[in-house]
Design a protein around this motif. Structure first.
Motif, PDB file in Angstrom:
ATOM      1  N   CYS A   1       0.831  -1.211   0.000  1.00 52.49           N
ATOM      2  CA  CYS A   1       0.000   0.000   0.000  1.00 52.49           C
ATOM      3  C   CYS A   1       0.861   1.254   0.000  1.00 52.49           C
ATOM      4  N   THR A   2       1.876   1.286   0.861  1.00 51.95           N
ATOM      5  CA  THR A   2       2.737   2.473   0.908  1.00 51.95           C
ATOM      6  C   THR A   2       3.540   2.619  -0.383  1.00 51.95           C
ATOM      7  N   GLU A   3       3.939   1.491  -0.973  1.00 48.48           N
ATOM      8  CA  GLU A   3       4.653   1.525  -2.246  1.00 48.48           C
ATOM      9  C   GLU A   3       3.760   2.106  -3.346  1.00 48.48           C
ATOM     10  N   LEU A   4       2.515   1.659  -3.412  1.00 48.84           N
ATOM     11  CA  LEU A   4       1.586   2.175  -4.421  1.00 48.84           C
ATOM     12  C   LEU A   4       1.272   3.648  -4.199  1.00 48.84           C
ATOM     13  N   LEU A   5       1.138   4.048  -2.949  1.00 50.57           N
ATOM     14  CA  LEU A   5       0.871   5.457  -2.652  1.00 50.57           C
ATOM     15  C   LEU A   5       2.048   6.346  -3.056  1.00 50.57           C
ATOM     16  N   SER A   6       3.268   5.888  -2.805  1.00 51.21           N
ATOM     17  CA  SER A   6       4.426   6.694  -3.196  1.00 51.21           C
ATOM     18  C   SER A   6       4.561   6.748  -4.719  1.00 51.21           C
ATOM     19  N   MET A   7       4.263   5.647  -5.418  1.00 54.60           N
ATOM     20  CA  MET A   7       4.275   5.662  -6.885  1.00 54.60           C
ATOM     21  C   MET A   7       3.223   6.624  -7.419  1.00 54.60           C
ATOM     22  N   HIS A   8       2.073   6.644  -6.765  1.00 56.04           N
ATOM     23  CA  HIS A   8       1.005   7.560  -7.174  1.00 56.04           C
ATOM     24  C   HIS A   8       1.469   9.009  -7.056  1.00 56.04           C
ATOM     25  N   GLU A   9       2.155   9.335  -5.955  1.00 58.33           N
ATOM     26  CA  GLU A   9       2.677  10.692  -5.759  1.00 58.33           C
ATOM     27  C   GLU A   9       3.718  11.037  -6.818  1.00 58.33           C
ATOM     28  N   GLU A  10       4.612  10.082  -7.126  1.00 59.70           N
ATOM     29  CA  GLU A  10       5.623  10.309  -8.150  1.00 59.70           C
ATOM     30  C   GLU A  10       4.978  10.565  -9.507  1.00 59.70           C
ATOM     31  N   LEU A  11       3.953   9.796  -9.838  1.00 58.68           N
ATOM     32  CA  LEU A  11       3.257   9.990 -11.114  1.00 58.68           C
ATOM     33  C   LEU A  11       2.564  11.347 -11.160  1.00 58.68           C
ATOM     34  N   LYS A  12       1.976  11.762 -10.040  1.00 62.07           N
ATOM     35  CA  LYS A  12       1.334  13.084  -9.984  1.00 62.07           C
ATOM     36  C   LYS A  12       2.348  14.185 -10.256  1.00 62.07           C
ATOM     37  N   LEU A  13       3.516  14.079  -9.618  1.00 59.29           N
ATOM     38  CA  LEU A  13       4.558  15.083  -9.813  1.00 59.29           C
ATOM     39  C   LEU A  13       5.077  15.073 -11.250  1.00 59.29           C
ATOM     40  N   ALA A  14       5.231  13.888 -11.829  1.00 60.06           N
ATOM     41  CA  ALA A  14       5.703  13.787 -13.209  1.00 60.06           C
ATOM     42  C   ALA A  14       4.687  14.390 -14.176  1.00 60.06           C
ATOM     43  N   ARG A  15       3.399  14.130 -13.953  1.00 58.31           N
ATOM     44  CA  ARG A  15       2.356  14.720 -14.815  1.00 58.31           C
ATOM     45  C   ARG A  15       2.357  16.233 -14.694  1.00 58.31           C
ATOM     46  N   LYS A  16       2.520  16.709 -13.460  1.00 63.54           N
ATOM     47  CA  LYS A  16       2.530  18.148 -13.224  1.00 63.54           C
ATOM     48  C   LYS A  16       3.724  18.785 -13.939  1.00 63.54           C
ATOM     49  N   ALA A  17       4.877  18.155 -13.831  1.00 58.13           N
ATOM     50  CA  ALA A  17       6.077  18.664 -14.502  1.00 58.13           C
ATOM     51  C   ALA A  17       5.905  18.622 -16.011  1.00 58.13           C
ATOM     52  N   PHE A  18       5.291  17.578 -16.525  1.00 55.86           N
ATOM     53  CA  PHE A  18       5.051  17.449 -17.957  1.00 55.86           C
ATOM     54  C   PHE A  18       4.105  18.543 -18.426  1.00 55.86           C
ATOM     55  N   ASP A  19       3.050  18.815 -17.664  1.00 53.68           N
ATOM     56  CA  ASP A  19       2.100  19.862 -18.028  1.00 53.68           C
ATOM     57  C   ASP A  19       2.777  21.228 -18.044  1.00 53.68           C
ATOM     58  N   VAL A  20       3.644  21.486 -17.073  1.00 56.94           N
ATOM     59  CA  VAL A  20       4.350  22.764 -16.994  1.00 56.94           C
ATOM     60  C   VAL A  20       5.282  22.908 -18.193  1.00 56.94           C
ATOM     61  N   ASN A  21       6.029  21.846 -18.515  1.00 55.21           N
ATOM     62  CA  ASN A  21       6.926  21.890 -19.668  1.00 55.21           C
ATOM     63  C   ASN A  21       6.166  22.106 -20.960  1.00 55.21           C
ATOM     64  N   GLU A  22       5.039  21.491 -21.100  1.00 53.36           N
ATOM     65  CA  GLU A  22       4.208  21.631 -22.289  1.00 53.36           C
ATOM     66  C   GLU A  22       3.709  23.066 -22.421  1.00 53.36           C
ATOM     67  N   GLU A  23       3.293  23.659 -21.291  1.00 52.64           N
ATOM     68  CA  GLU A  23       2.805  25.040 -21.307  1.00 52.64           C
ATOM     69  C   GLU A  23       3.918  26.012 -21.679  1.00 52.64           C
ATOM     70  N   THR A  24       5.115  25.808 -21.147  1.00 48.86           N
ATOM     71  CA  THR A  24       6.223  26.729 -21.456  1.00 48.86           C
ATOM     72  C   THR A  24       6.636  26.594 -22.917  1.00 48.86           C
ATOM     73  N   LEU A  25       6.572  25.387 -23.475  1.00 49.70           N
ATOM     74  CA  LEU A  25       6.884  25.203 -24.894  1.00 49.70           C
ATOM     75  C   LEU A  25       5.830  25.882 -25.766  1.00 49.70           C
ATOM     76  N   ALA A  26       4.573  25.824 -25.356  1.00 50.11           N
ATOM     77  CA  ALA A  26       3.501  26.443 -26.134  1.00 50.11           C
ATOM     78  C   ALA A  26       3.631  27.962 -26.133  1.00 50.11           C
ATOM     79  N   THR A  27       4.032  28.549 -25.020  1.00 45.65           N
ATOM     80  CA  THR A  27       4.177  30.009 -24.944  1.00 45.65           C
ATOM     81  C   THR A  27       5.457  30.462 -25.630  1.00 45.65           C
ATOM     82  N   ALA A  28       6.480  29.605 -25.729  1.00 47.40           N
ATOM     83  CA  ALA A  28       7.737  29.977 -26.370  1.00 47.40           C
ATOM     84  C   ALA A  28       7.589  30.031 -27.895  1.00 47.40           C
ATOM     85  N   ASP A  29       6.652  29.291 -28.428  1.00 46.88           N
ATOM     86  CA  ASP A  29       6.449  29.273 -29.893  1.00 46.88           C
ATOM     87  C   ASP A  29       5.714  30.480 -30.287  1.00 46.88           C
TER      88      ASP A  29
END
Length: 129
Positions: free
Chosen positions: A101-129
């Motif tokens: 359970c704790t392993e799955l919860l920590s993986m869930h948090e890591e995935l949330k952070l990765a999605r958030k970072a991906f969304d931020v990178n995507e937004e900065t690329l869209a504004t740079a174009d």
């Protein structure tokens, strides 16, 4: 000969018995069948297990999850809201379950952070174009 009147309270029907509870009649059957077939195969069963076997395993899983949720709700009723920690509290004496359970919860948090970072990178690329 058996007496038709029982001496004690009625026994809880066992999973897999021919008695069907009201809750199992209300729920949609077969929702987890495909996933359970894959899991059963992963644990060494036939690639195409009998439908009756999958149905029985599904009943057991749904009953277990329902029981855990009810227990967690009873714990959370003092606070007024259900938290993840209520489920961790329930599995605290089962180290493999607690670890998973704790392993799955920590993986869930890591995935949330990765999605958030991906969304931020995507937004900065869209504004740079």
């Amino acid at each position: 000969m058996h007496n038709s009147a029982s001496a004690g309270p009625p026994a809880k029907p066992r999973v897999g018995s021919s008695q069907v509870s009201e809750a199992s009649l209300k729920r949609k059957r077969g929702v987890f069948q495909k996933d359970l077939q894959h899991m059963m195969y992963g644990f060494g069963d036939d690639p195409n297990p009998l439908p009756e076997t999958v149905s029985l395993v599904e009943d057991i899983v749904v009953e277990y999850i329902t029981d855990m949720v009810h227990k967690a709700q009873n714990i959370a009723s003092k606070r007024g809201r259900l938290l993840t920690e209520d489920f961790l509290y329930l599995v605290r004496k089962d180290p493999p379950k607690l670890h998973r359970c704790t392993e799955l919860l920590s993986m869930h948090e890591e995935l949330k952070l990765a999605r958030k970072a991906f969304d931020v990178n995507e937004e900065t690329l869209a504004t740079a174009d």
